[in-house]
Design an enzyme around this catalytic site. Structure first.
Site, PDB file in Angstrom:
ATOM      1  CD  GLU A 196      -0.543  -1.180   5.273  1.00 37.57           C
ATOM      2  OE1 GLU A 196      -0.515  -1.819   6.347  1.00 37.57           O
ATOM      3  OE2 GLU A 196      -1.599  -0.803   4.725  1.00 37.57           O
ATOM      4  CB  SER A 266      -0.701   2.829 -17.439  1.00 36.87           C
ATOM      5  OG  SER A 266      -1.062   1.510 -17.187  1.00 36.87           O
ATOM      6  CG  ASP A 338      -2.863   3.023   1.525  1.00 39.04           C
ATOM      7  OD1 ASP A 338      -2.982   1.777   1.480  1.00 39.04           O
ATOM      8  OD2 ASP A 338      -2.444   3.620   2.526  1.00 39.04           O
ATOM      9  CG  ASP A 341      -5.112   0.334   5.812  1.00 42.81           C
ATOM     10  OD1 ASP A 341      -4.153   0.663   5.091  1.00 42.81           O
ATOM     11  OD2 ASP A 341      -5.863   1.167   6.355  1.00 42.81           O
TER      12      ASP A 341
END
Length: 827
Positions: A196, A266, A338, A341
């Site tokens: 972000e 990975s 995600d 935030d």
């Protein structure tokens, strides 16, 4: 004169004797902490005798009467072999590194205390299942029993590093310590906040369509234009670009990554019996994480009561993170969810103790933190928190550049939610026997989100284990850039129920694979992430899995060592085609350079894309890609270029295919001429050749990728202290690269841009036709003791792509064993 000479000789002899005596005493003290594999030791807290067979590779095979005693014994062997590593990991999670390492680690200690990593771990002890609480307590008891034994028997403080950094003494291990070590792993694997910040910085300098070029979405459907960051904060004044960061590799090893692409990656894949030569499933897993000496991983075979599991453990915890039991095996890859935030909170100009929320002004909550610093006064500070999470200060995660004046940045992260039963999820995974039990275990996990690929000997499948935020469809930031904290639209709507996480069970193709690629094509807000890894590794995996009708254990081992770059095969024809057809220029280059240039182009024209350490082509191509990124982007980005320095193949593909007008990057905006992409490719090639000739000489055929792609696994912290660090580092030349299945990621910048710093420190292959034929390897050795012969003895095998047998059968463990240690209850 003769008398003076005699006294000088006597003095020299005395000095030599004292030096020899000091060296002997030092060696005695240092080697006292090497464990005796045949010892019989009575330890407080053990219920019944336990035997620990150390096989020929120093892997412990624990045989106990109960699961509790098995966890106790694991604590003992971890403390025997990795006590310093455990202490560093614990201190990192507690924010107490600076007390022994000084000012260098203050920034990490401050971040950890601001996030209250250890406080969350301590509060989550009671949230674990009863079985997990028992295992945590038994493990801690085993660690502490060994520490007491070391003190009682004067066994060199348990590890030689404590002679240098152990002034405070070693406090007892606790259940919270193990939970904190696991939570710290989540911090190091979560890079969404860094993403972000980076995207926000670029959007403050470039139009969104150009940011989409330099920070591209995963190719294919569900591609979007990033939100216009500055417009979310209309009228706000942002700080100018900060001075270039000089990232400390030690902090990147111990804490969150400095660049999003350096977080966990990975490969993991499996085929069922319909695709196997034996008619039984096969599974391979190789997690890509930071390299260190000793390795992050420690192999162990743990059997006691109803517990029987073997694989890669994480010192400091009673867990086999990747392994198998008698019927089921599993591997993992980072989901790249995600799960973080950043919220930009508006501070009340009339009352700095409050901030704006959707419900109006609210007071910050606060708490005090203290950071002890070796050689300096303690640092005492106040930490603020908002409804969205702790406020980040001192440019944590780089937030200063995207925080407007009169605002602060707060972090919301799934790992800071409650309850956190990730430890219990992993403990349940160790005992799972079928897909239903895997799903039940995965449902308890909080962070970090992981793709768990498994087989129960019949079926194969994949499930995402970990909590995922639920965001509103009308969120203006979409979680891609820092969000205004006063807008209700940007708030999380809680966490998604685990039943909504992606999963694949018994696939019709007979195969399942993941290489951190996109696992759902759902649009926002159901997309999980915008920041998947580039698709080159999964393309190679799918191609090679489809190339055979039937696979074997050996074919899986070979695939783990596959160093062919699908990225090079895709990008090289785009950037080299005009140079190949036109040939090298004969003017305006130094004498001898046209011949070298022609030879380099000839090598690349016949290259298969194999990143073989013994050949020059990977070095030529990698440096060309690095210089090409600089030629394309440095003029437009200026100081921002350091954020993306290094090869950027998805960006290069967009530019040379002129996707959405990306070809404009080829024009240097500082000149009146309009440069072409072919010109940029040629200039970058010349740059690459000049740099390689300077560093590796004029004989191109003598250049070797391995000389640049060194995996240097450094000890913490001795490996970072020049020049003695070389004595404590484990170094190997390696094949592979950033985008190969045999992944060895480089920073792409600095004096050693291609050093292998992030790779598969653990590799496993399970053959369900005979699970005791399973193979494993770690990148250094089992011991964390720098003076042990098992400190680096597995490293050569790892670098060659070889593995060792990991059987749960006693007779195989005893073949060539170093010895059997007997642990007895203390009377």
């Amino acid at each position: 004169m003769n008398a003076i000479l005699r006294w000088l000789l006597r003095g020299l002899a005395l000095v030599a004797a004292l030096v020899g005596l000091g060296a002997a005493l030092g060696a005695y003290l240092v080697t006292r902490s090497l464990p005796d594999p045949n010892a019989t030791v009575s330890l407080e807290g053990l219920d019944a005798p336990v035997s620990v067979i150390r096989d020929a590779n120093a892997v412990p095979h624990i045989r106990a009467a109960s699961a509790r005693d098995a966890a106790f014994a694991l604590g003992v062997v971890h403390a025997q072999d990795r006590l310093w590593q455990m202490e560093v990991a614990r201190r990192a999670a507690q924010g107490r590194l600076s007390a022994i390492l000084g000012e260098r680690t203050v920034a990490l200690d401050r971040l950890v205390k601001v996030l209250d990593i250890y406080g969350h771990a301590r509060r989550s002890v009671d949230e674990q299942t009863p079985e997990t609480q028992e295992a945590l307590a038994a493990y801690a008891a085993g660690v502490n029993a060994w520490i007491r034994h070391v003190d009682r028997e004067a066994l060199g403080r348990g590890a030689p590093e404590f002679f240098l950094f152990g002034e405070e003494g070693l406090s007892p291990w606790t259940e919270a310590d193990s939970l904190a070590v696991l939570k710290m792993m989540a911090l190091r694997l979560s890079a969404a906040a860094r993403s972000e910040v980076r995207r926000g910085r670029f959007l403050l300098s470039l139009p969104p369509e150009r940011v989409r070029d330099i920070l591209p979405d995963y190719p294919g459907p569900a591609v979007t234009t990033p939100p216009r960051f500055a417009e979310l904060f209309d009228g706000a004044r942002f700080a100018g670009l900060p001075a270039p960061r000089h990232d400390d590799p030690l902090l990147s090893l111990l804490g969150p990554v400095d660049r999003p692409e350096s977080a966990g990656a990975s490969n993991v894949w499996a085929v069922d019996g319909s695709r196997s030569a034996t008619g039984k499933p096969l599974l391979a897993s190789d997690p890509h994480l930071w390299l260190s000496a000793p390795s992050l991983w420690y192999l162990a075979d743990i059997q006691g009561g109803d517990l029987a599991v073997i694989g890669g453990t994480l010192p400091g915890t009673p867990l086999v993170l990747i392994g198998r039991n008698r019927t089921l095996g599993w591997g993992m890859s980072t989901t790249t969810a995600d799960d973080q935030d950043l919220y930009i909170e508006r501070v009340n100009p009339d009352d700095p103790g409050s901030y704006l929320s959707p419900d109006g002004w609210q007071p910050f909550s606060s708490r005090r933190i203290r950071i002890d610093v070796r050689g300096s006064e303690p640092i005492v500070e106040t930490v603020l928190e908002t409804r969205n999470g702790p406020v980040l200060s001192h440019d944590m995660l780089g937030v200063d550049a995207i925080t407007p004046e009169g605002h602060v940045a707060a972090l919301r992260w799934t790992a800071l939610e409650t309850p956190d039963r990730t430890m219990s999820a992993m403990m349940a995974l160790m005992r799972a026997t079928d897909a239903g039990e895997i799903e039940a275990a995965a449902a308890m996990a909080l962070a970090p989100a992981q793709n768990v690929i498994f087989s129960d000997g019949r079926d194969i499948g994949m499930v995402v284990a970990g909590a995922l935020p639920r965001r509103r469809a009308d969120s203006p930031s979409q979680g891609r850039v820092p969000s205004p904290g006063w807008l209700a639209e940007t708030e999380w709507q809680g966490l998604r129920p685990a039943r909504e996480n992606p999963r694949i069970l018994a696939p019709a193709t007979g195969a399942v694979a993941n290489a951190n690629n996109r696992i759902t094509e759902a649009a926002f807000p159901d997309n999980i992430s915008f920041d998947w890894d580039a698709p080159y590794r999964i393309r190679r995996l799918e191609k090679e899995l489809s190339a055979r009708d039937f696979h074997s254990r050996d074919s899986f081992v070979a695939l783990q060592n596959d160093a062919v770059s699908e990225m090079a095969r895709a990008v090289l024809p785009l950037v080299a085609r005009e140079l190949w057809w036109r040939g090298p220029a004969e003017t305006d280059v130094p004498s001898g350079e046209p011949a070298r240039r022609a030879r380099a182009l000839e090598l690349l024209a016949n290259w298969s894309g194999d990143m073989d350490r013994h050949t020059p082509e990977p070095l030529i191509f990698s440096e060309w890609m690095r210089q090409l990124t600089r030629r394309l982007a440095a003029d437009e980005l200026g100081p921002l270029f350091g954020e993306i320095e290094g090869p950027r193949p998805l960006f290069v593909e967009r530019v040379f295919l002129d996707i959405d007008g990306a070809g404009v990057w080829c024009d240097v905006d500082k000149t009146p001429e309009v440069e072409t992409c072919a010109e940029m490719a040629s200039l970058a090639f010349d740059d690459a050749m000049a740099r390689l000739t300077r560093d590796y000489g004029t004989n191109i055929d003598g250049w070797r990728w391995g000389a640049a792609h060194l995996a240097e696994q450094k000890h913490t912290p001795l490996g970072y202290l020049a020049p003695i660090g070389l004595l404590f580092s484990v170094t190997h030349e390696t094949s592979g690269g950033d985008y190969t299945i045999l992944r060895g990621q480089s920073s792409g910048k600095g004096s050693e841009p291609f050093a292998n710093i992030h790779a598969s420190g653990l590799r496993v292959v399970y053959d369900f036709a005979d699970l005791d034929r399973s193979l494993m390897i770690i990148s250094t050795g089992q011991s964390g003791h720098p003076f042990s012969r098992h400190y680096d003895d597995l490293g050569d095998l790892w670098a060659r792509g070889d593995m060792i047998s990991m059987s749960m059968m006693d007779d195989e463990a005893q073949a060539g064993a170093l010895g059997t240690m007997t642990l007895l209850p203390q009377e």
